[in-house]
Scaffold this motif. Sequence first.
Motif, PDB file in Angstrom:
ATOM      1  N   TYR A   1      11.989 -26.060  12.284  1.00  0.00           N
ATOM      2  CA  TYR A   1      11.856 -25.874  13.686  1.00  0.00           C
ATOM      3  C   TYR A   1      10.687 -26.661  14.477  1.00  0.00           C
ATOM      4  O   TYR A   1       9.562 -26.007  14.123  1.00  0.00           O
ATOM      5  N   HIS A   2      10.783 -27.288  15.304  1.00  0.00           N
ATOM      6  CA  HIS A   2       9.813 -27.977  16.134  1.00  0.00           C
ATOM      7  C   HIS A   2      10.266 -28.465  17.277  1.00  0.00           C
ATOM      8  O   HIS A   2      11.460 -28.536  17.563  1.00  0.00           O
ATOM      9  N   LEU A   3       9.493 -28.972  17.875  1.00  0.00           N
ATOM     10  CA  LEU A   3       9.925 -29.696  19.476  1.00  0.00           C
ATOM     11  C   LEU A   3      11.079 -30.674  19.578  1.00  0.00           C
ATOM     12  O   LEU A   3      11.845 -30.750  20.125  1.00  0.00           O
ATOM     13  N   GLY A   4      11.016 -31.580  18.448  1.00  0.00           N
ATOM     14  CA  GLY A   4      11.696 -32.464  18.073  1.00  0.00           C
ATOM     15  C   GLY A   4      13.223 -32.177  17.792  1.00  0.00           C
ATOM     16  O   GLY A   4      14.063 -32.988  17.912  1.00  0.00           O
ATOM     17  N   GLN A   5      13.483 -30.739  17.507  1.00  0.00           N
ATOM     18  CA  GLN A   5      14.728 -30.354  17.241  1.00  0.00           C
ATOM     19  C   GLN A   5      15.473 -29.494  18.415  1.00  0.00           C
ATOM     20  O   GLN A   5      16.379 -28.718  18.149  1.00  0.00           O
ATOM     21  N   VAL A   6      14.704 -29.594  19.445  1.00  0.00           N
ATOM     22  CA  VAL A   6      15.210 -28.943  20.727  1.00  0.00           C
ATOM     23  C   VAL A   6      15.540 -29.896  21.859  1.00  0.00           C
ATOM     24  O   VAL A   6      14.570 -30.419  22.257  1.00  0.00           O
ATOM     25  N   LEU A   7      16.619 -29.801  22.445  1.00  0.00           N
ATOM     26  CA  LEU A   7      17.019 -30.737  23.559  1.00  0.00           C
ATOM     27  C   LEU A   7      17.241 -29.636  24.624  1.00  0.00           C
ATOM     28  O   LEU A   7      17.819 -28.676  24.459  1.00  0.00           O
ATOM     29  N   PHE A   8      16.907 -29.990  26.054  1.00  0.00           N
ATOM     30  CA  PHE A   8      17.052 -29.197  27.124  1.00  0.00           C
ATOM     31  C   PHE A   8      17.913 -30.210  28.080  1.00  0.00           C
ATOM     32  O   PHE A   8      17.474 -31.387  28.382  1.00  0.00           O
ATOM     33  N   ASN A   9      19.129 -29.815  28.575  1.00  0.00           N
ATOM     34  CA  ASN A   9      19.932 -30.805  29.417  1.00  0.00           C
ATOM     35  C   ASN A   9      19.723 -30.296  30.862  1.00  0.00           C
ATOM     36  O   ASN A   9      20.633 -30.789  31.682  1.00  0.00           O
ATOM     37  N   GLY A  10      18.713 -29.566  31.187  1.00  0.00           N
ATOM     38  CA  GLY A  10      18.661 -29.171  32.531  1.00  0.00           C
ATOM     39  C   GLY A  10      19.011 -27.912  32.771  1.00  0.00           C
ATOM     40  O   GLY A  10      18.344 -27.120  33.960  1.00  0.00           O
ATOM     41  N   SER A  11      19.785 -27.232  32.135  1.00  0.00           N
ATOM     42  CA  SER A  11      20.094 -25.804  32.297  1.00  0.00           C
ATOM     43  C   SER A  11      20.138 -25.050  31.061  1.00  0.00           C
ATOM     44  O   SER A  11      20.016 -23.756  31.051  1.00  0.00           O
ATOM     45  N   ASP A  12      20.293 -25.732  30.073  1.00  0.00           N
ATOM     46  CA  ASP A  12      20.386 -25.114  28.645  1.00  0.00           C
ATOM     47  C   ASP A  12      19.745 -25.829  27.762  1.00  0.00           C
ATOM     48  O   ASP A  12      19.575 -27.093  27.753  1.00  0.00           O
ATOM     49  N   TYR A  13      19.376 -25.022  26.509  1.00  0.00           N
ATOM     50  CA  TYR A  13      18.989 -25.644  25.382  1.00  0.00           C
ATOM     51  C   TYR A  13      19.768 -25.841  24.148  1.00  0.00           C
ATOM     52  O   TYR A  13      20.590 -24.806  24.068  1.00  0.00           O
ATOM     53  N   THR A  14      19.727 -26.841  23.441  1.00  0.00           N
ATOM     54  CA  THR A  14      20.349 -27.000  22.119  1.00  0.00           C
ATOM     55  C   THR A  14      19.324 -27.253  20.995  1.00  0.00           C
ATOM     56  O   THR A  14      18.450 -28.168  21.231  1.00  0.00           O
ATOM     57  N   ILE A  15      19.702 -26.456  20.021  1.00  0.00           N
ATOM     58  CA  ILE A  15      18.581 -26.738  18.863  1.00  0.00           C
ATOM     59  C   ILE A  15      19.558 -27.643  17.890  1.00  0.00           C
ATOM     60  O   ILE A  15      20.740 -27.261  17.395  1.00  0.00           O
ATOM     61  N   LEU A  16      18.946 -28.441  17.248  1.00  0.00           N
ATOM     62  CA  LEU A  16      19.557 -29.487  16.313  1.00  0.00           C
ATOM     63  C   LEU A  16      19.003 -29.313  14.829  1.00  0.00           C
ATOM     64  O   LEU A  16      18.118 -28.764  14.463  1.00  0.00           O
ATOM     65  N   ASP A  17      19.948 -29.960  14.019  1.00  0.00           N
ATOM     66  CA  ASP A  17      19.356 -30.193  12.614  1.00  0.00           C
ATOM     67  C   ASP A  17      18.831 -28.936  12.006  1.00  0.00           C
ATOM     68  O   ASP A  17      17.813 -28.727  11.444  1.00  0.00           O
ATOM     69  N   PHE A  18      19.739 -27.896  11.522  1.00  0.00           N
ATOM     70  CA  PHE A  18      19.865 -27.017  10.655  1.00  0.00           C
ATOM     71  C   PHE A  18      19.847 -27.140   9.044  1.00  0.00           C
ATOM     72  O   PHE A  18      20.014 -26.287   8.369  1.00  0.00           O
ATOM     73  N   GLU A  19      19.324 -28.302   8.908  1.00  0.00           N
ATOM     74  CA  GLU A  19      19.261 -28.685   7.298  1.00  0.00           C
ATOM     75  C   GLU A  19      18.071 -28.068   6.657  1.00  0.00           C
ATOM     76  O   GLU A  19      17.827 -28.243   5.376  1.00  0.00           O
ATOM     77  N   GLY A  20      16.797 -27.930   7.515  1.00  0.00           N
ATOM     78  CA  GLY A  20      15.633 -27.291   6.927  1.00  0.00           C
ATOM     79  C   GLY A  20      14.752 -28.450   6.708  1.00  0.00           C
ATOM     80  O   GLY A  20      14.961 -29.525   7.007  1.00  0.00           O
ATOM     81  N   GLU A  21      13.687 -27.962   6.014  1.00  0.00           N
ATOM     82  CA  GLU A  21      12.511 -29.221   5.651  1.00  0.00           C
ATOM     83  C   GLU A  21      13.067 -30.441   4.691  1.00  0.00           C
ATOM     84  O   GLU A  21      13.387 -30.041   3.662  1.00  0.00           O
ATOM     85  N   PRO A  22      13.063 -31.453   5.164  1.00  0.00           N
ATOM     86  CA  PRO A  22      13.597 -32.665   4.483  1.00  0.00           C
ATOM     87  C   PRO A  22      12.855 -32.818   3.215  1.00  0.00           C
ATOM     88  O   PRO A  22      13.882 -33.110   2.276  1.00  0.00           O
ATOM     89  N   GLU A  23      11.593 -32.305   2.762  1.00  0.00           N
ATOM     90  CA  GLU A  23      11.379 -32.531   1.528  1.00  0.00           C
ATOM     91  C   GLU A  23      11.679 -31.152   0.607  1.00  0.00           C
ATOM     92  O   GLU A  23      11.604 -31.421  -0.738  1.00  0.00           O
ATOM     93  N   SER A  24      12.457 -30.396   1.023  1.00  0.00           N
ATOM     94  CA  SER A  24      12.645 -29.257   0.427  1.00  0.00           C
ATOM     95  C   SER A  24      14.197 -29.477  -0.215  1.00  0.00           C
ATOM     96  O   SER A  24      14.701 -30.138   0.158  1.00  0.00           O
ATOM     97  N   SER A  25      14.218 -28.714  -1.367  1.00  0.00           N
ATOM     98  CA  SER A  25      15.706 -28.995  -2.230  1.00  0.00           C
ATOM     99  C   SER A  25      16.629 -28.004  -1.586  1.00  0.00           C
ATOM    100  O   SER A  25      16.452 -27.223  -0.867  1.00  0.00           O
ATOM    101  N   ILE A  26      17.800 -28.535  -1.605  1.00  0.00           N
ATOM    102  CA  ILE A  26      18.952 -27.643  -1.165  1.00  0.00           C
ATOM    103  C   ILE A  26      18.622 -26.053  -1.490  1.00  0.00           C
ATOM    104  O   ILE A  26      18.934 -25.013  -0.766  1.00  0.00           O
ATOM    105  N   THR A  27      18.389 -25.674  -2.846  1.00  0.00           N
ATOM    106  CA  THR A  27      18.253 -24.488  -3.509  1.00  0.00           C
ATOM    107  C   THR A  27      16.997 -23.686  -2.471  1.00  0.00           C
ATOM    108  O   THR A  27      17.254 -22.611  -2.068  1.00  0.00           O
ATOM    109  N   GLU A  28      16.054 -24.517  -2.191  1.00  0.00           N
ATOM    110  CA  GLU A  28      14.685 -24.050  -1.480  1.00  0.00           C
ATOM    111  C   GLU A  28      15.270 -23.638  -0.128  1.00  0.00           C
ATOM    112  O   GLU A  28      14.786 -22.752   0.545  1.00  0.00           O
ATOM    113  N   ARG A  29      16.148 -24.501   0.410  1.00  0.00           N
ATOM    114  CA  ARG A  29      16.503 -24.450   1.850  1.00  0.00           C
ATOM    115  C   ARG A  29      17.448 -23.200   2.180  1.00  0.00           C
ATOM    116  O   ARG A  29      17.627 -22.944   3.211  1.00  0.00           O
TER     117      ARG A  29
END
Length: 189
Positions: free
Chosen positions: A43-71
């Motif tokens: 979760y960081h600023l690059g994962q948040v979009l604001f469309n003028g009235s609401d926020y959308t949070i993107l990419d719930f895949e977790g830290e890219p360097e972590s394994s699926i098990t760790e995520r």
Amino acid sequence: SLDEKGKELSKFYMSHAAEIMEFFSRIRSASLQSLRIRIHGDYHLGQVLFNGSDYTILDFEGEPESSITERKIKHSPLKDVAGMLRSFHYAVSAKLYFNSQAKDIPQEKIENAVSYWYKGVTHSFLNSYRETIKGNAVLKAGEEELKYLLQFHLLEKAVYELGYELNARPAWVKIPLRGIQQVIKGLSI
């Protein structure tokens, strides 16, 4: 190859290595009341979009360097909070430290501006976060535990960033080093 500020910050980091390790080791024996949940994980600023009235949070895949098990491991939601706070620090630091328009501004003045902006945004974000989750059982612990968990995750994130910057952008190491220094100075040990 670090500039003078980077060298100063890295000396500070190295001189507090034992304190950092001791702080991290406390998590093993801590009796925590807060619940762990599935979190965003990257979760960081690059994962948040604001469309003028609401926020959308993107990419719930977790830290890219972590394994699926760790995520899949559940964590304190404060880990995501720490990720966003570190993102705020990066945004202002990168803009002021590496902006050609700021090259003639004394380093101390830039660092004061970074610190002032970051403290204000952090305070605002944490107050809004607390208000939003008020009464939620996930963070039912007392203030001391919540402070410890936030410090833990801020330090964890900044140390991760340090490794990343050493490998990818050595000139940027002073950003995570400054974050590490801020946490160390405020540790509740």
